[in-house]
Scaffold this active site. Sequence first.
Site, PDB file in Angstrom:
ATOM      1  N   ARG A   4      -7.399  42.210   4.135  1.00 54.29           N
ATOM      2  CA  ARG A   4      -8.251  41.431   5.111  1.00 54.29           C
ATOM      3  C   ARG A   4      -7.926  40.030   5.472  1.00 54.29           C
ATOM      4  O   ARG A   4      -8.791  39.397   6.040  1.00 54.29           O
ATOM      5  CB  ARG A   4      -9.817  41.663   4.788  1.00 54.29           C
ATOM      6  CG  ARG A   4     -10.199  43.042   4.598  1.00 54.29           C
ATOM      7  CD  ARG A   4     -11.774  43.346   4.571  1.00 54.29           C
ATOM      8  NE  ARG A   4     -12.178  44.643   4.259  1.00 54.29           N
ATOM      9  CZ  ARG A   4     -12.270  45.030   3.051  1.00 54.29           C
ATOM     10  NH1 ARG A   4     -12.045  44.395   1.990  1.00 54.29           N
ATOM     11  NH2 ARG A   4     -12.589  46.134   2.895  1.00 54.29           N
ATOM     12  N   LYS A  27      -2.188  34.847  18.211  1.00 55.83           N
ATOM     13  CA  LYS A  27      -2.247  36.211  18.504  1.00 55.83           C
ATOM     14  C   LYS A  27      -1.194  36.742  17.923  1.00 55.83           C
ATOM     15  O   LYS A  27       0.086  36.257  17.805  1.00 55.83           O
ATOM     16  CB  LYS A  27      -2.028  36.119  20.329  1.00 55.83           C
ATOM     17  CG  LYS A  27      -3.026  36.078  21.174  1.00 55.83           C
ATOM     18  CD  LYS A  27      -2.755  36.354  22.396  1.00 55.83           C
ATOM     19  CE  LYS A  27      -3.767  36.145  23.363  1.00 55.83           C
ATOM     20  NZ  LYS A  27      -3.248  36.375  24.716  1.00 55.83           N
ATOM     21  N   GLU A  59       8.420  30.492  29.844  1.00 57.74           N
ATOM     22  CA  GLU A  59       7.152  30.240  29.401  1.00 57.74           C
ATOM     23  C   GLU A  59       6.840  28.864  29.223  1.00 57.74           C
ATOM     24  O   GLU A  59       5.806  28.251  29.516  1.00 57.74           O
ATOM     25  CB  GLU A  59       7.057  30.548  27.752  1.00 57.74           C
ATOM     26  CG  GLU A  59       6.895  32.074  27.378  1.00 57.74           C
ATOM     27  CD  GLU A  59       5.524  32.669  27.914  1.00 57.74           C
ATOM     28  OE1 GLU A  59       4.656  31.714  28.271  1.00 57.74           O
ATOM     29  OE2 GLU A  59       5.192  33.849  27.912  1.00 57.74           O
ATOM     30  N   LYS A  61      -1.201  24.098  25.281  1.00 54.88           N
ATOM     31  CA  LYS A  61      -1.467  25.412  24.846  1.00 54.88           C
ATOM     32  C   LYS A  61      -2.381  25.175  23.838  1.00 54.88           C
ATOM     33  O   LYS A  61      -3.489  25.806  23.741  1.00 54.88           O
ATOM     34  CB  LYS A  61      -0.479  26.487  24.223  1.00 54.88           C
ATOM     35  CG  LYS A  61      -0.984  27.481  23.890  1.00 54.88           C
ATOM     36  CD  LYS A  61       0.258  28.733  23.565  1.00 54.88           C
ATOM     37  CE  LYS A  61      -0.519  30.055  23.192  1.00 54.88           C
ATOM     38  NZ  LYS A  61       0.240  31.164  23.021  1.00 54.88           N
ATOM     39  N   GLU A 101     -10.037  34.138  23.644  1.00 59.36           N
ATOM     40  CA  GLU A 101      -9.769  34.733  25.064  1.00 59.36           C
ATOM     41  C   GLU A 101     -11.022  35.215  25.722  1.00 59.36           C
ATOM     42  O   GLU A 101     -10.877  36.427  26.336  1.00 59.36           O
ATOM     43  CB  GLU A 101      -8.459  35.508  25.177  1.00 59.36           C
ATOM     44  CG  GLU A 101      -7.743  35.669  26.592  1.00 59.36           C
ATOM     45  CD  GLU A 101      -6.478  36.423  26.407  1.00 59.36           C
ATOM     46  OE1 GLU A 101      -6.444  37.490  27.173  1.00 59.36           O
ATOM     47  OE2 GLU A 101      -5.466  35.957  25.778  1.00 59.36           O
ATOM     48  N   ARG A 127      -8.654  30.740  28.102  1.00 58.54           N
ATOM     49  CA  ARG A 127      -7.317  31.220  27.665  1.00 58.54           C
ATOM     50  C   ARG A 127      -6.607  32.240  28.186  1.00 58.54           C
ATOM     51  O   ARG A 127      -5.322  32.563  28.296  1.00 58.54           O
ATOM     52  CB  ARG A 127      -7.611  31.670  26.018  1.00 58.54           C
ATOM     53  CG  ARG A 127      -6.039  31.823  25.327  1.00 58.54           C
ATOM     54  CD  ARG A 127      -6.224  31.890  23.813  1.00 58.54           C
ATOM     55  NE  ARG A 127      -4.788  32.091  23.245  1.00 58.54           N
ATOM     56  CZ  ARG A 127      -4.573  32.378  21.877  1.00 58.54           C
ATOM     57  NH1 ARG A 127      -5.645  32.184  20.977  1.00 58.54           N
ATOM     58  NH2 ARG A 127      -3.372  32.549  21.549  1.00 58.54           N
ATOM     59  N   ASN A 162      -2.031  33.996  30.837  1.00 61.81           N
ATOM     60  CA  ASN A 162      -1.332  35.210  30.867  1.00 61.81           C
ATOM     61  C   ASN A 162      -1.063  35.216  32.251  1.00 61.81           C
ATOM     62  O   ASN A 162      -0.466  36.465  32.973  1.00 61.81           O
ATOM     63  CB  ASN A 162      -2.329  36.258  30.568  1.00 61.81           C
ATOM     64  CG  ASN A 162      -2.592  36.548  29.105  1.00 61.81           C
ATOM     65  OD1 ASN A 162      -1.894  36.689  28.446  1.00 61.81           O
ATOM     66  ND2 ASN A 162      -4.167  36.451  28.564  1.00 61.81           N
ATOM     67  N   HIS A 176       1.667  37.723  33.244  1.00 62.31           N
ATOM     68  CA  HIS A 176       1.983  38.706  32.076  1.00 62.31           C
ATOM     69  C   HIS A 176       1.363  40.142  32.492  1.00 62.31           C
ATOM     70  O   HIS A 176       2.185  41.317  31.921  1.00 62.31           O
ATOM     71  CB  HIS A 176       1.176  38.154  30.896  1.00 62.31           C
ATOM     72  CG  HIS A 176       1.654  37.404  30.171  1.00 62.31           C
ATOM     73  ND1 HIS A 176       2.106  36.004  30.668  1.00 62.31           N
ATOM     74  CD2 HIS A 176       1.919  37.330  28.629  1.00 62.31           C
ATOM     75  CE1 HIS A 176       2.563  35.415  29.626  1.00 62.31           C
ATOM     76  NE2 HIS A 176       2.614  36.028  28.613  1.00 62.31           N
ATOM     77  N   HIS A 179       4.255  42.498  31.476  1.00 61.49           N
ATOM     78  CA  HIS A 179       4.233  43.484  30.579  1.00 61.49           C
ATOM     79  C   HIS A 179       4.385  44.880  31.156  1.00 61.49           C
ATOM     80  O   HIS A 179       5.090  45.838  30.412  1.00 61.49           O
ATOM     81  CB  HIS A 179       2.933  43.463  29.853  1.00 61.49           C
ATOM     82  CG  HIS A 179       2.730  42.375  28.858  1.00 61.49           C
ATOM     83  ND1 HIS A 179       1.419  42.116  28.519  1.00 61.49           N
ATOM     84  CD2 HIS A 179       3.503  41.567  28.375  1.00 61.49           C
ATOM     85  CE1 HIS A 179       1.625  41.081  27.532  1.00 61.49           C
ATOM     86  NE2 HIS A 179       2.835  40.692  27.632  1.00 61.49           N
ATOM     87  N   HIS A 220      11.095  39.292  26.941  1.00 64.81           N
ATOM     88  CA  HIS A 220       9.513  39.112  27.383  1.00 64.81           C
ATOM     89  C   HIS A 220       9.638  38.111  28.567  1.00 64.81           C
ATOM     90  O   HIS A 220       8.858  37.914  29.451  1.00 64.81           O
ATOM     91  CB  HIS A 220       8.994  38.665  26.333  1.00 64.81           C
ATOM     92  CG  HIS A 220       7.336  38.106  26.684  1.00 64.81           C
ATOM     93  ND1 HIS A 220       6.524  38.977  27.036  1.00 64.81           N
ATOM     94  CD2 HIS A 220       7.073  37.012  26.330  1.00 64.81           C
ATOM     95  CE1 HIS A 220       5.371  38.124  27.243  1.00 64.81           C
ATOM     96  NE2 HIS A 220       5.766  36.969  26.958  1.00 64.81           N
TER      97      HIS A 220
END
Length: 366
Positions: free
Chosen positions: A125, A147, A189, A231, A241, A245, A249, A252, A256, A269
């Site tokens: 965990r 993330k 980025e 960031k 997010e 936040r 993206n 993105h 994506h 990416h």
Amino acid sequence: MSTLASSVRIIDVALGARSYPVWIGPGLLADTARWRAMLRGRHALVISNTTVAPLYLDRVAEGLDGLHWSPFLIDDGEAHKTFANVGRALEALAQLGATRDACVVALGGGVVGDLAGFSAACWMRGIDFIQMPTTLLSMVDSSVGGKTGVNLPAGKNLVGAFHQPRAVVADIDTLATLPDREYRAGLAEVVKGAAIGDAAFFAWLEQHAEALNARETAPLIEAIARKVHYKAGVVARDETEQGERALLNLGHTFGHALETAGKYTALLHGEGVAVGMLLAAKLSERLGMSEVGDTARLHRLLETLGLPTAIPRGMDPEQLLALMRLDKKNLAGTLRLILWRGVGSAEIVSGVSETDVMAVLEAATH
């Protein structure tokens, strides 16, 4: 490149008891005294890939001397960020006898970092992990912010967890072995951070684009540090997010979809983000949110940095729109995109018309 400790930039990600440093500079993998102190237990699993490990695993191994540790390697590429490899990593932790004070070390780019972080989040965990990014893209983006996740055939990063590292060790010496295409993908980025919320940084990038293309040390460290600082501030204010936040993206949702449509082989990416940002700018312009001059500046900077600005041939706008509907930012079955009002001013826009999105996609595929 100099390996003087004085050249190391330190940026703190402020999350209370879970705060951590991001170290940026040369010679950091070999600076074992700095990062070894972050390991709290006796066990460590170093997750890397078959490209990076032969280059840098030996340096990391020196810092792990005296611990019970083992390497775990995956093949290189986005296609290997899978549940199957997470399962194998967890089995490796079991074989190691890893306890709750064990640490996973992520030595590689964003794929390695995402998979290693998700594996660390799952084992008992949640155990410690340290990011050692070896690509520009992972240094400026994926290694910072916690993330983690893996891909499914249906889409990218649909499964994951927020799990912050103990530290980020960004040794810019590793960029010397980075292929040119991978390096340029990382610059996308950097541009994204400036496009979202720092018009002055965007202008700085326009002025220093050629120096960055040449991988000059001082401008490179400055660019990485400015993007990470931006960031880190966003993550500190909105770790999971819920609001601000999501601005990170920009591009993105389009990007994506492009990556998924290309089966993670047509575009890197960062390349997907570059094309996606430009599509988001064109959509913003279509909706009257921004001016044609803003789109032109972004297009010019991306081209100067050698990044793609067009949808790859053969991609179907209908398929891209269908993939965009699966994006995690969407709410109540409507598209929720990050758009902008010009350089340095992004915002979350809900209820975006699919007709407008399709018009932008169709215009970009002809």
